[in-house]
Design an enzyme around this catalytic site. Sequence first.
Site, mmCIF file in Angstrom:
data_model
loop_
_atom_site.group_PDB
_atom_site.id
_atom_site.type_symbol
_atom_site.label_atom_id
_atom_site.label_comp_id
_atom_site.label_asym_id
_atom_site.label_seq_id
_atom_site.Cartn_x
_atom_site.Cartn_y
_atom_site.Cartn_z
ATOM 1 N N LYS A 75 0.849 -1.194 0.000
ATOM 2 C CA LYS A 75 0.000 0.000 0.000
ATOM 3 C C LYS A 75 0.883 1.242 0.000
ATOM 4 C CE LYS A 75 -3.919 1.841 2.706
ATOM 5 N NZ LYS A 75 -4.757 1.612 3.892
ATOM 6 N N SER A 150 -9.637 1.445 2.654
ATOM 7 C CA SER A 150 -8.780 2.210 1.784
ATOM 8 C C SER A 150 -7.680 1.380 1.099
ATOM 9 C CB SER A 150 -8.101 3.323 2.587
ATOM 10 O OG SER A 150 -7.291 2.769 3.616
ATOM 11 N N SER A 174 -9.785 -0.934 6.923
ATOM 12 C CA SER A 174 -9.226 -0.788 5.576
ATOM 13 C C SER A 174 -8.465 -1.977 5.016
ATOM 14 C CB SER A 174 -8.306 0.432 5.526
ATOM 15 O OG SER A 174 -9.072 1.592 5.354
HETATM 16 N N1 GLN Z 1 -13.116 3.486 6.054
HETATM 17 C C1 GLN Z 1 -12.574 3.920 7.294
HETATM 18 C C2 GLN Z 1 -12.295 5.401 7.264
HETATM 19 O O1 GLN Z 1 -12.471 6.002 6.251
HETATM 20 C C3 GLN Z 1 -11.375 3.123 7.651
HETATM 21 C C4 GLN Z 1 -10.118 3.649 7.100
HETATM 22 C C5 GLN Z 1 -8.945 2.804 7.436
HETATM 23 O O2 GLN Z 1 -9.061 1.761 8.051
HETATM 24 N N2 GLN Z 1 -7.792 3.300 7.056
HETATM 25 O O3 GLN Z 1 -11.925 5.957 8.255
#
Ligand code: GLN
Length: 478
Positions: A75, A150, A174
């Site tokens: 990532k 993400s 994410s």
């Molecule tokens: N979807 C969640 C957010 O937008 C989780 C993001 C993540 O785990 N980095 O905060």
Amino acid sequence: MPTIAELHEGYTQKTLRPSEVVEKTISQIDSQDETVQAFLSVFEDDMRAHAKDLDTKQDRNEPFGLLEGIPVSVKDAILVKDKPTTAGSQILSSYTAVYDATVIHNLKQAGALIVGKTNLDEFAMGSSTENSAFQETRNPADTSRVPGGSSGGSAASVAADMCPASLGSDTGGSIRQPAAFCGVTGLKPTYGRVSRSGLVAMASSLDQIGPLTHTSLDAAYVLQGIEGADTLDATSTSLSSRQELNIDEIQNGDIAGLRIGIPQEYFGDGLSSEVQAALESVIESFGEMNTVIKDISLSTTEYAIPAYYVLMPAEVSSNLARYDGIRYGQSRFEEASSLQEIYTKSRASGFGEEVKRRIMLGTYVLSGGYYDAYYAQARHMQTHVRKDFTNAFKDVDVILTPTTPHTAFQAGSKADPLSMYLEDIFTVAVNLSGNPALSIPANPNDSTLPIGFQLIGNHFDEQTLLTLGHVWDRYIRQ
Ligand code: GLN
């Protein structure tokens, strides 16, 4: 693309050659990534050079480590020395990492091949990977749909067979949500199990790096390769012998008598009928494998999202203060006539809309007069969420839930931020409590959209999650 276990076997038996695997990886990326758009950068030359050395090693009959010659994508929020790291943001579009994240250092030591950097929602904020400054990643199972986020680029890179493993990060879901949407396995380790040094911080008290792979066994291999105490991350923890992974035991798959808790709060309104049906069949199958299925209650479940969306932006607002147009990445100093203007112009042009929304929310909940009303209350709720899990684990060994309320949604269909925040409904609680959680493909043989189920474990008990996961993989793929 074979699994890590199969690649390792192939290298050892000399039925696979590292350079051939690298060429296959590159050609698969060439053919798939135009539509999937998982990668922001691919390190072809480095992979080829590394593979040449590994070929020589193979010719000399030297033994291969478990991760040696295994292609792993990363990532783009994790630093790989001398490579661009954008975190999906315009503000870091010209930034090159000056050191390796500890997980990358560990992977390199283990001989893994770093394939390239994968797309993400800007600074890991989002659930669809549509929120990157550079490109939108699509779900390999249906390219009109999102891969989740993400870590959507990481999940898609594995699902589209461009590599057998990827590293993602999970602050509120994410790793697990994109794993569920794309039909791969994703593990958020216990907070502190894996060093965060070299991870572009989103919310430091919640962030963890973890693997996305095809199988639970592969997730165990990668976790073992990246975990461990690190002097560069004071929240990382050394493992007791009881907490260390035992790969042989995972492979033996002894789950008889294991108590699996089913929390009623995760199976109510809002769960789609297809996910509900898939979960019922998973629970029934485990029931037939001599485990003990128990109904339990996690009564704080509904408070996890509101607490998360106060605590997370508070940390975001503080962590992202470092992007000031002076120390990192993009700067608008030429257009500025004061220091203040360097900050405002660089940040206004460098950050996207969602990032700005969270910075503003975060500074608001931390400001004088509101701190007690929001931040302090949310911390209070976090304590209750933690206690809820601690109590639950007095009666059960593991908790089973859906990973997401529905399958992958159409790209462009969630314009409203609140509906996107609700995507995290089943995943955020364990980030607040620090527990490990694993998302596993429930229906890998179906031609329908992928569905994931989530196993939540006691702190540092990844062993039980991965053992159950491995048993499930064997059962469903036989
Ligand atoms: N979807 C969640 C957010 O937008 C989780 C993001 C993540 O785990 N980095 O905060």
